[in-house]
Design a protein around this motif. Structure first.
Motif, mmCIF file in Angstrom:
data_model
loop_
_atom_site.group_PDB
_atom_site.id
_atom_site.type_symbol
_atom_site.label_atom_id
_atom_site.label_comp_id
_atom_site.label_asym_id
_atom_site.label_seq_id
_atom_site.Cartn_x
_atom_site.Cartn_y
_atom_site.Cartn_z
ATOM 1 N N VAL A 199 -4.839 -5.188 6.432
ATOM 2 C CA VAL A 199 -4.838 -3.952 7.236
ATOM 3 C C VAL A 199 -4.366 -3.745 8.126
ATOM 4 O O VAL A 199 -2.719 -4.919 8.734
ATOM 5 C CB VAL A 199 -6.301 -3.751 7.452
ATOM 6 C CG1 VAL A 199 -7.444 -3.690 6.926
ATOM 7 C CG2 VAL A 199 -6.732 -5.113 8.984
ATOM 8 N N CYS A 200 -3.500 -2.805 8.851
ATOM 9 C CA CYS A 200 -3.126 -2.939 9.873
ATOM 10 C C CYS A 200 -2.940 -1.469 10.698
ATOM 11 O O CYS A 200 -3.860 -0.327 9.865
ATOM 12 C CB CYS A 200 -1.297 -2.675 9.433
ATOM 13 S SG CYS A 200 -0.798 -1.337 8.710
ATOM 14 N N CYS A 209 2.146 2.605 3.979
ATOM 15 C CA CYS A 209 2.445 1.283 5.169
ATOM 16 C C CYS A 209 2.718 0.002 3.954
ATOM 17 O O CYS A 209 2.708 0.317 2.957
ATOM 18 C CB CYS A 209 1.144 0.304 6.063
ATOM 19 S SG CYS A 209 -0.286 0.134 5.358
ATOM 20 N N LYS A 269 1.210 -1.179 0.151
ATOM 21 C CA LYS A 269 0.365 -0.158 0.294
ATOM 22 C C LYS A 269 0.711 0.959 -0.402
ATOM 23 O O LYS A 269 2.388 1.641 0.259
ATOM 24 C CB LYS A 269 -0.478 0.189 1.277
ATOM 25 C CG LYS A 269 -1.942 -0.945 1.214
ATOM 26 C CD LYS A 269 -2.989 -0.929 2.398
ATOM 27 C CE LYS A 269 -4.067 -1.972 2.262
ATOM 28 N NZ LYS A 269 -4.738 -1.467 3.316
ATOM 29 N N CYS A 320 -2.973 1.796 8.089
ATOM 30 C CA CYS A 320 -4.127 2.054 7.199
ATOM 31 C C CYS A 320 -5.344 2.128 7.582
ATOM 32 O O CYS A 320 -6.532 2.476 7.243
ATOM 33 C CB CYS A 320 -4.336 1.453 6.033
ATOM 34 S SG CYS A 320 -4.083 -0.805 6.336
ATOM 35 N N CYS A 340 1.159 -2.842 4.103
ATOM 36 C CA CYS A 340 -0.001 -4.023 4.172
ATOM 37 C C CYS A 340 -0.071 -4.449 2.089
ATOM 38 O O CYS A 340 0.493 -3.657 1.653
ATOM 39 C CB CYS A 340 -0.929 -3.589 4.453
ATOM 40 S SG CYS A 340 -1.680 -3.600 5.790
HETATM 41 ZN ZN LIG Z 1 -1.453 -0.860 6.701
#
Ligand SMILES: [Zn+2]
Length: 471
Positions: free
Chosen positions: A37-38, A22, A19, A41, A24
């Motif tokens: 996701v993290c 980040c 992304k 984000c 991801c």
């Molecule tokens: Zn992320």
């Protein structure tokens, strides 16, 4: 006559591994919600974004391909607005200092290109169409690199807008920066449309090239009628309703957001050195327009025929490699047969089996070899189709396949001799011409046997037999 003025804003999801801010996974094919996701984000407090170099390089490549000016200094800004699919309540975008300014494609000037992040997606129905009364949010797409390209209002018709968008998509595919599939939302078009340089209306939700065309035609007609009836076009955002084939008012500009832009304090400014630009330009391949003209010049095809090869970079590369091999095997070839086998037979097989050029077992060399065998008269076109199918399945050399095929077709000399005598008997004039020195008649006689045996005779052996019988 009223003069249309159209500008486009095109958002494209970039095909990066990760992304935008980040690490991801950026996977547009992920169907399970909220797996990529993290905390970054998802906009959790205390997290810090970092810039995805691959995404920046992708935009630089496009900027160079369009002859745009790369900003020496560029930075990201926060664009604040609230929406349930935007976890931070702001989007990291670029406002005053975009990565690219200027440029040109198909005589349409580019205003700017900048980089930002995509939002998540609202689901009103859960996967598996379990109906609920709630709306759910999938954040897999949140933070995916999104590029926005804005043109100058140089476009004069719906057709021109579609041509521009198609050429841009092709260019982005050649550059390998996005698949830009409109059906999948990877490329989204908005059009700013006005008549006689009057008030412009922005049309959103355009999800196919067909819709780009239809929405512009509809909107130009709507504005024209309004003006003719003494009305006034108002500054507003309209959405394209695909089922009604109409644009529908979404909001007037008086209600427009104040985005309160300010420089993103968590990210450093972007400064490019010559080495960065050099690296990006090394990643710019020959572009579709240049390739079109070169193919016309090198192969003697017309521009319409060339388009089928150009529409896909893999097609173009495969054809070119095969053509160069064929030229070595059959000097003076006009590439027509190669073109026909490629665009109809091979492409037909690929479509049928749903595989891309990169996935097929046939090499350009073997493909050229097959074509050469037919051009030299060593193989009937009927048998060539059978062999092509076997090559498609096994990746085997056509010469070897031909030898295997021979077991199935008539190469027995006695049998062929009977056939040859019969044909000579039926074509006394041809036999006479041959004896007078017209040697090319043999090809005609071989063709007669081939037709009679539906391509199952061995043309090489036949030629020898005819030579013997006629001398
Ligand atoms: Zn992320």
């Amino acid at each position: 006559m009223r003069i249309p003025t159209i500008g486009l804003e095109i958002h494209t999801e970039l095909k990066t591994g990760e992304k935008m801010f980040c690490s991801c996974l950026n996977d547009p094919n992920e169907v399970k919600p909220n797996v990529n996701v993290c905390p970054i984000c998802l906009g959790h407090p205390g997290t810090l974004p970092t810039i995805n170099r691959e995404a920046v390089e992708a935009v630089l490549k496009l900027g160079l391909a369009l002859s745009g000016k790369i900003a020496k200094n560029s930075h990201f800004d926060r664009k604040s607005y609230f929406y349930p699919d935007l976890p931070k309540a702001y989007q990291i975008s670029q406002h005053e200092h975009p990565l690219i300014e200027g440029g040109m494609l198909r005589n349409i000037r580019i205003h700017r290109i900048h980089l930002e992040e995509d939002a998540g997606r609202l689901l009103h129905e859960l996967p598996g169409s379990k109906k609920t009364n709630a709306t759910h949010v999938d954040f897999n797409r949140a933070g995916v690199p999104l590029m926005e390209l804005v043109t100058e209002p140089d476009i004069k018709s719906a057709e021109e807008a579609v041509q521009f968008a198609r050429e841009l998509r092709l260019m982005m595919r050649y550059l390998g920066i996005s698949d830009a599939d409109m059906e999948k939302g990877q490329m989204r078009v908005e059009a700013n449309i006005s008549l006689d340089m009057g008030t412009k209306v922005e049309v959103k939700n355009i999800n196919s090239f067909r819709a780009v065309h239809d929405a512009i035609v509809y909107e130009l007609e709507r504005q024209k009628k309004l003006l003719e009836e003494g009305g006034k076009v108002i500054h507003e955002t309209r959405g394209w309703n695909e089922s009604k084939k109409q644009t529908v008012s979404q909001r007037t500009k008086e209600e427009a957001h104040d985005y309160r832009y300010f420089p993103e304090p968590d990210l450093p400014p972007l400064e490019f050195e010559d080495a960065d630009i050099l690296r990006a330009s090394a990643g710019v391949p020959e572009l579709p327009e240049a390739k079109r003209h070169r193919f016309v010049a090198e192969f003697g095809f017309n521009i319409e025929d060339v388009e089928v090869l150009i529409e896909n970079r893999e097609y173009a590369d495969f054809f070119e490699a095969a053509a160069s091999e064929l030229k070595a095997l059959v000097p003076g070839t006009d590439y027509r047969l190669l073109y026909n086998y490629f665009t109809s037979d091979l492409r037909g097989l690929m479509n049928e089996k749903n595989v891309s050029v990169g996935e097929i077992k046939i090499t350009p060399e073997h493909f050229a070899h097959l074509t050469a065998m037919v051009e030299r008269g060593e193989l009937s076109s009927r048998l060539a189709k059978d062999i092509l199918l076997k090559m498609f399945e096994t990746g085997e050399d056509p010469e070897i396949l031909k030898k295997q095929e021979k077991l199935e077709f008539i190469s027995n000399e006695d049998e062929l001799k009977v056939l040859a005598e019969e044909i000579i008997g039926k074509n006394p004039k041809a036999a006479e011409d041959y004896r007078k020195g017209k040697e090319e008649v043999i090809q005609f006689l071989v063709g007669q046997v081939m037709a009679k045996t539906r391509g199952q005779a061995d043309p090489e052996v036949l030629r020898e037999i005819f030579g013997r019988l006629l001398n």
